[in-house]
Enzyme design. Sequence first.
Site, PDB file in Angstrom:
ATOM      1  N   SER A   1       1.085  53.647 -12.121  1.00 18.87           N
ATOM      2  CA  SER A   1       1.564  53.109 -13.392  1.00 18.87           C
ATOM      3  C   SER A   1       2.519  51.932 -13.179  1.00 18.87           C
ATOM      4  O   SER A   1       2.852  51.237 -14.125  1.00 18.87           O
ATOM      5  CB  SER A   1       2.309  54.202 -14.153  1.00 18.87           C
ATOM      6  OG  SER A   1       3.415  54.633 -13.381  1.00 18.87           O
TER       7      SER A   1
ATOM      8  N   TYR B   1       4.012  56.105 -17.617  1.00 24.50           N
ATOM      9  CA  TYR B   1       2.920  56.991 -18.017  1.00 24.50           C
ATOM     10  C   TYR B   1       3.460  58.395 -18.334  1.00 24.50           C
ATOM     11  O   TYR B   1       2.899  59.110 -19.149  1.00 24.50           O
ATOM     12  CB  TYR B   1       1.903  57.138 -16.873  1.00 24.50           C
ATOM     13  CG  TYR B   1       0.865  56.041 -16.773  1.00 24.50           C
ATOM     14  CD1 TYR B   1       1.002  54.827 -17.442  1.00 24.50           C
ATOM     15  CD2 TYR B   1      -0.277  56.220 -15.989  1.00 24.50           C
ATOM     16  CE1 TYR B   1       0.029  53.836 -17.327  1.00 24.50           C
ATOM     17  CE2 TYR B   1      -1.252  55.241 -15.874  1.00 24.50           C
ATOM     18  CZ  TYR B   1      -1.095  54.052 -16.542  1.00 24.50           C
ATOM     19  OH  TYR B   1      -2.056  53.077 -16.435  1.00 24.50           O
ATOM     20  N   GLY B   2       4.525  58.769 -17.644  1.00 22.73           N
ATOM     21  CA  GLY B   2       5.001  60.156 -17.680  1.00 22.73           C
ATOM     22  C   GLY B   2       5.472  60.649 -19.026  1.00 22.73           C
ATOM     23  O   GLY B   2       5.606  61.846 -19.249  1.00 22.73           O
TER      24      GLY B   2
ATOM     25  N   CYS C   1      -0.341  58.188  -8.139  1.00 21.83           N
ATOM     26  CA  CYS C   1       0.524  58.508  -9.273  1.00 21.83           C
ATOM     27  C   CYS C   1       0.256  59.969  -9.614  1.00 21.83           C
ATOM     28  O   CYS C   1      -0.890  60.329  -9.926  1.00 21.83           O
ATOM     29  CB  CYS C   1       0.152  57.600 -10.445  1.00 21.83           C
ATOM     30  SG  CYS C   1       1.007  57.964 -11.984  1.00 21.83           S
ATOM     31  N   ASN C   2       1.279  60.805  -9.518  1.00 22.75           N
ATOM     32  CA  ASN C   2       1.104  62.233  -9.807  1.00 22.75           C
ATOM     33  C   ASN C   2       0.675  62.447 -11.254  1.00 22.75           C
ATOM     34  O   ASN C   2      -0.127  63.328 -11.561  1.00 22.75           O
ATOM     35  CB  ASN C   2       2.411  62.988  -9.564  1.00 22.75           C
ATOM     36  CG  ASN C   2       2.834  62.988  -8.115  1.00 22.75           C
ATOM     37  OD1 ASN C   2       2.620  63.954  -7.399  1.00 22.75           O
ATOM     38  ND2 ASN C   2       3.435  61.903  -7.644  1.00 22.75           N
ATOM     39  N   THR C   3       1.226  61.635 -12.149  1.00 23.63           N
ATOM     40  CA  THR C   3       0.952  61.774 -13.578  1.00 23.63           C
ATOM     41  C   THR C   3      -0.511  61.444 -13.875  1.00 23.63           C
ATOM     42  O   THR C   3      -1.221  62.216 -14.526  1.00 23.63           O
ATOM     43  CB  THR C   3       1.877  60.833 -14.374  1.00 23.63           C
ATOM     44  OG1 THR C   3       3.214  61.015 -13.922  1.00 23.63           O
ATOM     45  CG2 THR C   3       1.796  61.095 -15.858  1.00 23.63           C
TER      46      THR C   3
ATOM     47  N   GLU D   1      11.393  50.627 -11.212  1.00 22.26           N
ATOM     48  CA  GLU D   1      10.661  49.477 -11.780  1.00 22.26           C
ATOM     49  C   GLU D   1      11.562  48.245 -11.875  1.00 22.26           C
ATOM     50  O   GLU D   1      11.098  47.118 -11.773  1.00 22.26           O
ATOM     51  CB  GLU D   1      10.115  49.816 -13.178  1.00 22.26           C
ATOM     52  CG  GLU D   1       8.896  50.702 -13.179  1.00 22.26           C
ATOM     53  CD  GLU D   1       7.656  50.078 -12.547  1.00 22.26           C
ATOM     54  OE1 GLU D   1       7.272  48.959 -12.936  1.00 22.26           O
ATOM     55  OE2 GLU D   1       7.071  50.705 -11.648  1.00 22.26           O
TER      56      GLU D   1
ATOM     57  N   THR E   1       5.629  59.255  -7.472  1.00 24.20           N
ATOM     58  CA  THR E   1       5.595  58.314  -6.341  1.00 24.20           C
ATOM     59  C   THR E   1       6.698  57.255  -6.399  1.00 24.20           C
ATOM     60  O   THR E   1       6.935  56.565  -5.419  1.00 24.20           O
ATOM     61  CB  THR E   1       4.210  57.634  -6.252  1.00 24.20           C
ATOM     62  OG1 THR E   1       3.894  57.043  -7.526  1.00 24.20           O
ATOM     63  CG2 THR E   1       3.146  58.643  -5.879  1.00 24.20           C
TER      64      THR E   1
HETATM   65  N1  DGL Z   1       4.576  57.081 -10.361  1.00 21.57           N
HETATM   66  C1  DGL Z   1       4.157  58.016 -11.335  1.00 21.57           C
HETATM   67  C2  DGL Z   1       3.977  59.410 -10.763  1.00 21.57           C
HETATM   68  O1  DGL Z   1       3.784  59.579  -9.579  1.00 21.57           O
HETATM   69  C3  DGL Z   1       4.807  58.132 -12.668  1.00 21.57           C
HETATM   70  C4  DGL Z   1       5.722  57.160 -13.243  1.00 21.57           C
HETATM   71  C5  DGL Z   1       5.494  56.996 -14.746  1.00 21.57           C
HETATM   72  O2  DGL Z   1       6.072  57.765 -15.530  1.00 21.57           O
HETATM   73  O3  DGL Z   1       4.751  56.088 -15.101  1.00 21.57           O
HETATM   74  O4  DGL Z   1       3.987  60.373 -11.489  1.00 21.57           O
END
Ligand code: DGL
Length: 258
Positions: free
Chosen positions: A8, A39-40, A71-73, A150, A183
Site C-alpha cells: 500500500s 489500506y489498514g 502487505c499483511n493487510t 510514509e 511491513t
Molecule cells: N504495509 C501494510 C501491511 O503490511 C499496511 C499499511 C496500510 O495500512 O496501508 O499491513
Amino acid sequence: MPIAVFDSGVGGISVLRELEKIMPGEDYIYYGDSANAPYGTKTLEEVRQLTCEHARRLLFDEGAKGLVVACNTATSAAVKILRSRYPDIPIVGIEPAVKPAVLCKENPRVLVMATPMTIREEKFHRLMDKYKDKGTIIPLPCPGLMNFVERGDLDGDDLRKYLEELLFEYNHNKVDAVVLGCTHYPFVKKMISQTLGDEVLVFDGGAGTAREMKRRLNEKNLLSSGKSKGTVKFENSLEGEQNIQKIKLCEQLFTEKL
Ligand code: DGL
C-alpha cells in the site's frame, strides 16, 4: 522478467530488502499504492479491489514472472483470490510471524502489532487459533503507525509519543516478544524496541516470505541465472512532485540510508 513486489506504500521495501539479499541477481519492480494508503483502515472490499487491480497490471502489463504481496493487510484481503485466479504464477503473501514468536520460549506473552484490518480478518483469527496453546497472543491494532513511515519519520518526537501511548500497557518488558505484523513497522523497529524494553524479542515475516518466493520460483524453474546483480525499479501511484518525493524515500529506505 522481473519479480513484482506490491504494498500500500513504502512498507513492502522491508520485504524487498530480504528478497534482494537472497536473490540479488533478479530484477524487481516495487509498486507502492501510496495514493490510496492506508489500506489498514479501509473496508475489505476496497482493499480487495485495489490489490487485484494492481496485481493484474503488474503481472500482465508489466510482465512480472511472480508477485510478492508485501502487505499483511492486502494479503489477508486478496491473496486467496489472486492464487485462484492465476494458479500457474508464483504469488506469495506475507502474514504476521506468530509461529516463531510463540516458539521463542515456553508459554510466552506475544504482542502482535498490525493494522486494524489484518487483526479483524479471518486469516489472522485462524493463525491465532492455531498457536493459542503455545502462549498468550495479544493482538494490537495500530491505526496511524504506518503514516509515520510514509512520511519518512522513523525516529521523531511525535512517533515516540504515539508509541508510548499505544504501548503504554506493555512497556518495561511486560511481553516476551513482539510481532511486527505490518511491513511498514520494521522501519520503526528501533523505537518500538526502546518503548517495549530491550529484552523483548522482535519478529517480522519479511525473511520467511522472501524464502518462500525463492522456493516457488525455483520449483517452476523461474530463477534467473547468470547475472550477479539485478535492477530495482520503484513505482508509486502518487503523481507529480509527490511521486518524485515518494520514490526518493523508497530509494533511501531500500539502501538503508534511513
Ligand atoms: N504495509 C501494510 C501491511 O503490511 C499496511 C499499511 C496500510 O495500512 O496501508 O499491513
